[in-house]
Every structure is written in structure tokens, then in C-alpha cells.
Design a protein around this motif. Structure first.
Motif, PDB file in Angstrom:
ATOM      1  N   ALA A   1       4.266  -3.826 -10.105  1.00  0.00           N
ATOM      2  CA  ALA A   1       4.574  -4.369  -8.781  1.00  0.00           C
ATOM      3  C   ALA A   1       5.911  -5.092  -8.792  1.00  0.00           C
ATOM      4  CB  ALA A   1       3.464  -5.317  -8.336  1.00  0.00           C
ATOM      5  N   ILE A   2       6.125  -5.899  -9.820  1.00  0.00           N
ATOM      6  CA  ILE A   2       7.380  -6.650  -9.867  1.00  0.00           C
ATOM      7  C   ILE A   2       8.544  -5.717 -10.187  1.00  0.00           C
ATOM      8  CG2 ILE A   2       8.646  -8.433 -11.145  1.00  0.00           C
ATOM      9  CD1 ILE A   2       6.685  -9.494  -9.059  1.00  0.00           C
ATOM     10  N   ALA A   3       8.317  -4.772 -11.088  1.00  0.00           N
ATOM     11  CA  ALA A   3       9.376  -3.797 -11.391  1.00  0.00           C
ATOM     12  C   ALA A   3       9.790  -3.076 -10.116  1.00  0.00           C
ATOM     13  CB  ALA A   3       8.883  -2.797 -12.430  1.00  0.00           C
ATOM     14  N   LEU A   4       8.786  -2.697  -9.320  1.00  0.00           N
ATOM     15  CA  LEU A   4       9.073  -2.005  -8.072  1.00  0.00           C
ATOM     16  C   LEU A   4       9.808  -2.911  -7.096  1.00  0.00           C
ATOM     17  CD1 LEU A   4       8.128   0.582  -6.157  1.00  0.00           C
ATOM     18  CD2 LEU A   4       6.914  -1.303  -5.086  1.00  0.00           C
TER      19      LEU A   4
ATOM     20  N   VAL B   1       0.835  -1.206   0.000  1.00  0.00           N
ATOM     21  CA  VAL B   1       0.000   0.000   0.000  1.00  0.00           C
ATOM     22  C   VAL B   1       0.871   1.257   0.000  1.00  0.00           C
ATOM     23  CG1 VAL B   1      -1.763   1.296   1.234  1.00  0.00           C
ATOM     24  CG2 VAL B   1      -1.883  -1.179   1.181  1.00  0.00           C
ATOM     25  N   VAL B   2       1.930   1.247   0.818  1.00  0.00           N
ATOM     26  CA  VAL B   2       2.840   2.408   0.836  1.00  0.00           C
ATOM     27  C   VAL B   2       3.429   2.611  -0.557  1.00  0.00           C
ATOM     28  CG1 VAL B   2       4.914   3.433   1.803  1.00  0.00           C
ATOM     29  CG2 VAL B   2       3.471   2.026   3.242  1.00  0.00           C
ATOM     30  N   ALA B   3       3.865   1.514  -1.167  1.00  0.00           N
ATOM     31  CA  ALA B   3       4.489   1.611  -2.491  1.00  0.00           C
ATOM     32  C   ALA B   3       3.486   2.133  -3.509  1.00  0.00           C
ATOM     33  CB  ALA B   3       5.017   0.242  -2.915  1.00  0.00           C
ATOM     34  N   GLU B   4       2.238   1.679  -3.414  1.00  0.00           N
ATOM     35  CA  GLU B   4       1.198   2.095  -4.350  1.00  0.00           C
ATOM     36  C   GLU B   4       0.926   3.599  -4.199  1.00  0.00           C
ATOM     37  OE1 GLU B   4      -2.526   2.056  -6.673  1.00  0.00           O
ATOM     38  OE2 GLU B   4      -2.233   2.882  -4.679  1.00  0.00           O
ATOM     39  N   LEU B   5       0.857   4.059  -2.939  1.00  0.00           N
ATOM     40  CA  LEU B   5       0.624   5.484  -2.695  1.00  0.00           C
ATOM     41  C   LEU B   5       1.813   6.312  -3.171  1.00  0.00           C
ATOM     42  CD1 LEU B   5      -1.078   5.438   0.820  1.00  0.00           C
ATOM     43  CD2 LEU B   5      -2.109   6.072  -1.345  1.00  0.00           C
TER      44      LEU B   5
ATOM     45  N   LEU C   1      15.105   2.549  14.136  1.00  0.00           N
ATOM     46  CA  LEU C   1      15.250   2.487  12.689  1.00  0.00           C
ATOM     47  C   LEU C   1      13.952   1.949  12.109  1.00  0.00           C
ATOM     48  CD1 LEU C   1      18.789   0.886  12.366  1.00  0.00           C
ATOM     49  CD2 LEU C   1      18.173   3.285  12.230  1.00  0.00           C
ATOM     50  N   PRO C   2      13.442   2.570  11.026  1.00  0.00           N
ATOM     51  CA  PRO C   2      12.228   2.052  10.393  1.00  0.00           C
ATOM     52  C   PRO C   2      12.517   0.723   9.692  1.00  0.00           C
ATOM     53  CG  PRO C   2      12.741   4.289   9.654  1.00  0.00           C
ATOM     54  CD  PRO C   2      13.928   3.787  10.387  1.00  0.00           C
ATOM     55  N   PRO C   3      11.465  -0.041   9.380  1.00  0.00           N
ATOM     56  CA  PRO C   3      11.661  -1.326   8.694  1.00  0.00           C
ATOM     57  C   PRO C   3      12.377  -1.140   7.364  1.00  0.00           C
ATOM     58  CG  PRO C   3       9.362  -1.015   9.297  1.00  0.00           C
ATOM     59  CD  PRO C   3      10.060   0.250   9.619  1.00  0.00           C
ATOM     60  N   VAL C   4      13.133  -2.148   6.985  1.00  0.00           N
ATOM     61  CA  VAL C   4      13.977  -2.039   5.793  1.00  0.00           C
ATOM     62  C   VAL C   4      13.161  -1.842   4.517  1.00  0.00           C
ATOM     63  CG1 VAL C   4      14.332  -4.468   6.271  1.00  0.00           C
ATOM     64  CG2 VAL C   4      15.387  -3.517   4.299  1.00  0.00           C
ATOM     65  N   THR C   5      11.973  -2.484   4.421  1.00  0.00           N
ATOM     66  CA  THR C   5      11.175  -2.296   3.198  1.00  0.00           C
ATOM     67  C   THR C   5      10.740  -0.837   3.065  1.00  0.00           C
ATOM     68  OG1 THR C   5       9.461  -3.338   4.524  1.00  0.00           O
ATOM     69  CG2 THR C   5      10.196  -4.522   2.585  1.00  0.00           C
ATOM     70  N   LEU C   6      10.477  -0.194   4.194  1.00  0.00           N
ATOM     71  CA  LEU C   6      10.054   1.207   4.141  1.00  0.00           C
ATOM     72  C   LEU C   6      11.186   2.073   3.604  1.00  0.00           C
ATOM     73  CD1 LEU C   6       7.704   3.085   4.855  1.00  0.00           C
ATOM     74  CD2 LEU C   6       8.904   3.610   6.942  1.00  0.00           C
ATOM     75  N   ILE C   7      12.402   1.835   4.098  1.00  0.00           N
ATOM     76  CA  ILE C   7      13.563   2.598   3.622  1.00  0.00           C
ATOM     77  C   ILE C   7      13.734   2.374   2.117  1.00  0.00           C
ATOM     78  CG2 ILE C   7      16.070   2.838   3.791  1.00  0.00           C
ATOM     79  CD1 ILE C   7      15.788   2.147   6.751  1.00  0.00           C
ATOM     80  N   ALA C   8      13.535   1.126   1.686  1.00  0.00           N
ATOM     81  CA  ALA C   8      13.694   0.822   0.268  1.00  0.00           C
ATOM     82  C   ALA C   8      12.636   1.523  -0.581  1.00  0.00           C
ATOM     83  CB  ALA C   8      13.643  -0.683   0.045  1.00  0.00           C
ATOM     84  N   ILE C   9      11.385   1.539  -0.116  1.00  0.00           N
ATOM     85  CA  ILE C   9      10.310   2.153  -0.899  1.00  0.00           C
ATOM     86  C   ILE C   9      10.466   3.671  -0.945  1.00  0.00           C
ATOM     87  CG2 ILE C   9       7.830   2.639  -0.956  1.00  0.00           C
ATOM     88  CD1 ILE C   9       7.433  -0.156   0.321  1.00  0.00           C
TER      89      ILE C   9
ATOM     90  N   ILE D   1      11.632  -5.414  -7.633  1.00  0.00           N
ATOM     91  CA  ILE D   1      13.019  -5.645  -8.038  1.00  0.00           C
ATOM     92  C   ILE D   1      13.880  -4.426  -7.719  1.00  0.00           C
ATOM     93  CG2 ILE D   1      14.495  -5.885 -10.084  1.00  0.00           C
ATOM     94  CD1 ILE D   1      12.487  -7.928 -11.115  1.00  0.00           C
ATOM     95  N   SER D   2      13.299  -3.246  -7.912  1.00  0.00           N
ATOM     96  CA  SER D   2      14.084  -2.051  -7.600  1.00  0.00           C
ATOM     97  C   SER D   2      14.334  -1.937  -6.090  1.00  0.00           C
ATOM     98  CB  SER D   2      13.372  -0.804  -8.119  1.00  0.00           C
ATOM     99  OG  SER D   2      12.254  -0.518  -7.315  1.00  0.00           O
ATOM    100  N   LEU D   3      13.504  -2.592  -5.292  1.00  0.00           N
ATOM    101  CA  LEU D   3      13.699  -2.537  -3.835  1.00  0.00           C
ATOM    102  C   LEU D   3      14.792  -3.477  -3.359  1.00  0.00           C
ATOM    103  CD1 LEU D   3      10.049  -2.540  -2.423  1.00  0.00           C
ATOM    104  CD2 LEU D   3      11.504  -0.604  -2.968  1.00  0.00           C
ATOM    105  N   VAL D   4      15.020  -4.552  -4.127  1.00  0.00           N
ATOM    106  CA  VAL D   4      15.906  -5.615  -3.642  1.00  0.00           C
ATOM    107  C   VAL D   4      17.293  -5.084  -3.270  1.00  0.00           C
ATOM    108  CG1 VAL D   4      17.098  -7.729  -4.318  1.00  0.00           C
ATOM    109  CG2 VAL D   4      14.680  -7.485  -4.787  1.00  0.00           C
TER     110      VAL D   4
END
Lengths: 180, 357
Positions: B185-188, A109-113, B294-302, B190-193
Motif C-alpha cells: 500500500a505504501i509502495a503504491l 479499492v481501485v488500486a487493489e483491483l 476530468l477524472p479525479p487525480v488519484t484515479l489518473i495516478a492509479i 508513493i508511486s502515486l505521489v
């Protein structure tokens, strides 16, 4: 307030570089093979990246359909009068609903926003703060109690949800305060 | 719960789209099969009397009055417009139609066509028709029904054109969005990895260097009063401290096994194995609202660099919500309905053997 904002901006600018030098430095002092440890961890990170893919696809598609059909706009218009009254943008409502249920999904959801509104929009910041400051309460409860076979959880769920709801509202107000 | 929300979003989305498109048909919003009057300018004199093939560049004029009468876009809009939106749309139509629009006059074996480059700025509902029917060159092909050259102006002609059949616009948009989003979604992801791998690498160094011990030392002293049912020298307290420290550093994957170990240790103290003790509830409450340094790693990546600005707000929010989680766990535990189910209450008839501390 202005002074605090400048200060916060400076702190934000150095926090990541600071972490990036502090951790390997501390590791070297403790005689950790930093390079090997890093690679080991990065491998783990790769797995996480792959693991969240199906969640992001599921959420992107579901919210994408909901948005493209115009139903999202309808829902936002419908809830706006009530939510605006309490200072809550209707766009972050899906985040508030999904957050306690799924971690991977709410990162979707964060990514979508972020894709729809940009990473430095108020809405994305609010959703991101919600994501960072609450937990997947239902999941944590299921895993922790499940592991020790406790079935009567007593006041664990209410206590967790009270904290979640509060954190969701606080996220909205603190972002309004810090990024006017 | 999640299953219903997920399926609900998709099902409601598709039904909503169908309902919208049904409205389009019912009100004939795109005037399918009807012809609108236009003025064509820039024709070579006598062009219409020849039987040429090929295409020539012309310009097209539609008067705002014709447009408003033909589509009735204000009253026949898919949304109920408030007066301000109605005025905006009227203004948009006036401005857009004030200038002639570029087009090509195409003569083929099957008849004469006008390919009009309406562009992005076209007003409702022309924008929808254009979007649905435009060709690869960004022009909307339309059939010329009848055309009469202007007797005063040899390069001008008046004509009536059919803009093409449009239907199921929203459903088509929804279908397109479904595929586009799955791809995005997949493009994103992958860019997060890359960022996730970077962050997890650093965290692994921190883990191997036992950086967590520093935080355990910080957390440990405050735990005693929060878990009064745990004897002072019991290993449970240490495990809880490590679990909370791991949570502070957003080491989610490392924190969960530690938390389960802490739960097992608390279960040893439990007198009624299928019921949660106050300590367990407290541990869970502190876990769901843990302070995040520290915030979660996925958040930092996004969020990329924008994430750095969120460190402080997230820390503050979690600090407050942790205080509230602790308070509510304590206060709810004192309520009668929860107090009387406490496995650790004195003289508990359900107490099992070997459960006592």
C-alpha cells in the motif's frame, strides 16, 4: 461500433498531452507565472499523496485479509448467480459498497483491483469508472449540511443515492459496451 | 457504517481462515504423520549398504494411483468440486506424476531424507504442503521411513516418506498477506505521489489563470430554472456555478470550500434554519453526481495511461447520472412527505424572523 472504438482510442491517446499543453498555454496568455503556480500546486499534490496513504493501507489490509482467507472467493461464488443475471461481475461488489462511504478508501479499492487484475482488465475499468463517476455522498452531505447546521436533510440523501446507484450500474454496462 | 464494513472484512477474513484450517485438521487433508510410497531412481549401485553422508541427485516417482489413494484429493478437497473440476484435477495429477521429479537424497546424522523439488505445478494438496514446507532451495524435505533397494534394478529403490506436518495454512497466508499488503500500500501510494503532484501543478495553473470562469459561463444559464427559489440577481447562483465548475474539473479540494460558501448563501434565504430547502437539496444532488470532464487525480495516478480510455465513459456516466439526480431531486421534492416540510412553503408556522428573502 468498430469505427467509434477506433475514434475513442485516438481521442484517449491525445487527451492528456492536449491538457498538458493547453493549460500552461492558457496560463501564459493570462500572464500567470506558470512555473511558480505549477510548483505551488505540486506541493499541494504531495500533501494529497501523503494524505491518502493511511486510507490505502487500511483498505489494502482489510481486503487483502478477506481475499487471502478465501472469503472473497466464497462471497463471489455466492453472489455470482444473482449478479451475473444482471451483468454485474461480483469482483466489483466491494467497490459499489464502499464508494459512497469513503473517497480515500475507494481509491484504495481501485488500486487493489488494479494490482490483482491489471489496469486494463474489465473489472478494474469498471471499478475505476465507478470511482470517477460517483461521489462520496455521505461525506458530501455531512460536510455541506454540517457547515450550515442543517439537521433535517429531507430528500437530499435519497436523491444522491439514486444517482449513485444508477451511476454504479451504468459504469458496468458502459464498460461492457466500450471494451467488449 | 464504514467502521463495521472495515472491521467486518478483517474479522470475517480471519474467522473464515480459521474455519478452513479447522476443516483441514478434521479431514486430515495433508495426511500429517503418514508416509506415502515412492520409487527412488538414480542411486549408485550398493549406495544404501554404505553409511555415507552428504547429498546425491536422484529422481522420484509417485504413481497417480498411490497419490489418489493416499490423499483422496477429489473427495477430500477443501472445496466441493463439480465433475469438471474433479476431472481437471485428475488430469493434472496424471500429467504431473507421469514424469519423474528431481530430488536430492540426503544422509545426515539423524537419518535419511529426501528433498524433493515438487515445484509450482504440483497438484492439490501437494502444492499446499510444498508451499508451506519448502526450503530455500525450492525443495520439500521429507523423512525416509523405510527403504528397500530393488532387486532387479540396482539403481532403484522403493521407500515410504513422510512429507512433514502442515497446519493452519490459511491463517499463515492471511497473516503474510496482512504484512505484504500494508507494505504494498505504501509502495503504491508513493508511486502515486509523482503523478498527483504533476496533475495538481497543472490544475493550479488552470486555477490561477481563472480557467474556471470559462466553465462558469457554460454552467450559469442552466441554473436559473433548477433553483426557482433563488432570486435572479442573488449571489448564491454565482457561487453554485463556481462550485459545479470546480467539480467538473475534478478540483475536489477547491470545490468543497466553494460549495460551503454556496450553502451559506442559500442558508441566508432559508426561513427555517435547521431544515434543508429545495435549493440545498438540488445543490447536493448536483454535487454528488457532478459531470466529470476530468477524472479525479488519484484515479489518473492509479490507472496511468489506462485512465485516458476512461475519460469518455466517466463523462457519459456522470452526464446521465446528473440528469437523474436533478430529476429525482425535483420529483422527490414534489412528494407530499417532503413538500410539507419545505421551509419555503407559504405560511410556514416555523418560519424564523429575518429569514425571508
Amino acid at each position: 461500433m468498430e469505427q467509434i472504438r477506433i475514434y475513442q482510442d485516438y481521442v484517449a491517446a491525445v487527451v492528456i498531452p492536449l491538457i498538458i499543453i493547453a493549460i500552461p498555454l492558457y496560463g501564459m496568455i493570462k500572464r500567470v507565472p506558470v512555473y511558480e503556480s505549477f510548483v505551488e500546486g505540486a506541493k499541494e499534490g504531495f500533501k494529497i499523496g501523503v494524505m491518502i496513504m493511511p486510507y490505502i493501507v487500511a483498505i489494502f489490509v482489510a481486503i487483502g485479509v478477506f481475499r487471502a482467507s478465501g472469503a472473497m472467493e466464497k462471497m463471489e461464488d455466492f453472489t455470482r448467480p444473482v449478479l451475473t443475471y444482471i451483468g454485474f461481475p461480483p469482483e466489483v461488489l466491494p467497490m459499489a459498497i464502499i464508494r459512497p462511504l469513503t473517497g480515500g478508501g475507494s481509491s484504495g479499492v481501485v488500486a487493489e483491483l488494479a494490482e490483482e487484475h491489471g489496469t486494463d482488465s474489465m473489472i478494474t475499468r469498471m471499478a475505476a469508472t465507478m470511482f470517477g463517476s460517483t461521489e462520496t455522498t455521505f461525506y458530501v452531505l455531512a460536510v455541506y449540511f454540517g457547515a450550515v447546521n442543517v439537521k433535517k436533510t429531507r430528500h437530499a440523501l435519497p436523491a444522491g443515492l439514486i444517482a449513485d446507484v444508477l451511476a454504479i450500474f451504468l459504469s458496468v454496462y458502459i464498460i461492457r459496451l466500450m471494451f467488449p | 457504517m464504514l467502521n463495521y464494513i472495515w472491521a467486518g472484512l478483517i474479522i470475517i477474513g480471519v474467522f473464515f481462515a480459521l474455519w478452513q484450517d479447522g476443516g483441514d485438521f478434521r479431514h486430515d487433508r495433508y495426511r500429517n504423520g503418514e508416509a506415502i510410497a515412492v520409487e527412488i531412481m538414480g542411486l549408485p549401485p550398493g549406495y544404501l549398504d554404505q553409511e555415507p553422508t552428504g547429498r546425491i541427485d536422484v529422481q522420484v516417482n509417485i504413481t497417480p494411483t498411490t497419490y489418489l489413494e493416499f490423499f483422496d484429493p477429489i473427495d477430500n478437497h477443501k472445496k466441493a468440486l463439480d465433475p469438471e473440476e474433479a476431472k481437471d484435477l485428475r488430469d493434472q495429477i496424471e500429467t504431473y506424476l507421469a514424469e519423474p521429479i528431481d530430488a536430492q537424497f540426503v544422509t545426515t546424522d539423524s537419518g535419511r531424507e529426501l528433498h524433493i523439488a515438487f515445484g509450482e505445478l504440483a497438484p492439490y494438496p501437494l502444492d499446499v504442503i510444498f508451499d508451506a514446507k519448502k526450503d530455500d532451495y525450492g525443495r520439500l524435505p521429507s523423512d525416509i521411513m523405510d527403504i528397500v533397494s530393488d532387486s532387479d534394478e540396482p539403481t532403484h529403490a522403493t521407500a515410504r516418506i513422510k512429507l512433514g506436518h502442515v497446519g493452519f495454512v490459511t491463517v499463515k497466508t492471511v497473516t503474510a498477506a496482512m504484512f505484504k499488503k500494508a507494505e504494498a500500500a505504501i509502495a503504491l501510494a508513493i508511486s502515486l505521489v509523482g503523478v498527483i503532484a504533476l496533475w495538481m501543478g497543472l490544475m493550479k495553473i488552470a486555477e490561477d489563470a481563472k480557467l474556471i470562469d470559462v466553465f462558469v459561463k457554460l454552467v450559469r444559464p442552466v441554473l436559473g430554472p433548477l433553483f426557482p427559489q433563488i432570486p435572479k440577481d442573488h449571489p448564491a447562483l454565482g457561487l453554485i456555478a463556481i462550485n459545479l465548475a470546480a467539480n467538473m474539473l475534478a478540483l475536489g479540494n477547491a470545490a468543497t470550500p466553494l460549495g460551503i460558501k454556496a450553502m451559506e448563501s442559500l442558508q441566508e434565504l432559508n426561513k427555517e434554519k435547521d431544515t434543508a430547502t429545495d435549493s440545498m437539496v438540488m445543490l447536493l444532488a448536483m454535487n454528488t453526481a457532478s459531470v466529470q470532464l476530468l477524472p479525479p487525480v488519484t484515479l489518473i495516478a492509479i490507472m496511468g495511461l489506462a485512465a485516458t480510455e476512461l475519460f469518455l465513459p466517466i463523462f457519459l456516466v456522470t452526464l446521465i447520472s446528473l440528469a437523474v439526480a436533478i430529476t429525482s431531486a425535483k420529483l422527490l421534492g414534489r412528494m407530499r412527505m417532503f413538500k410539507k416540510t419545505d421551509p419555503m412553503r407559504p405560511n410556514n408556522p416555523n418560519a424564523q424572523k429575518g429569514g425571508a428573502a
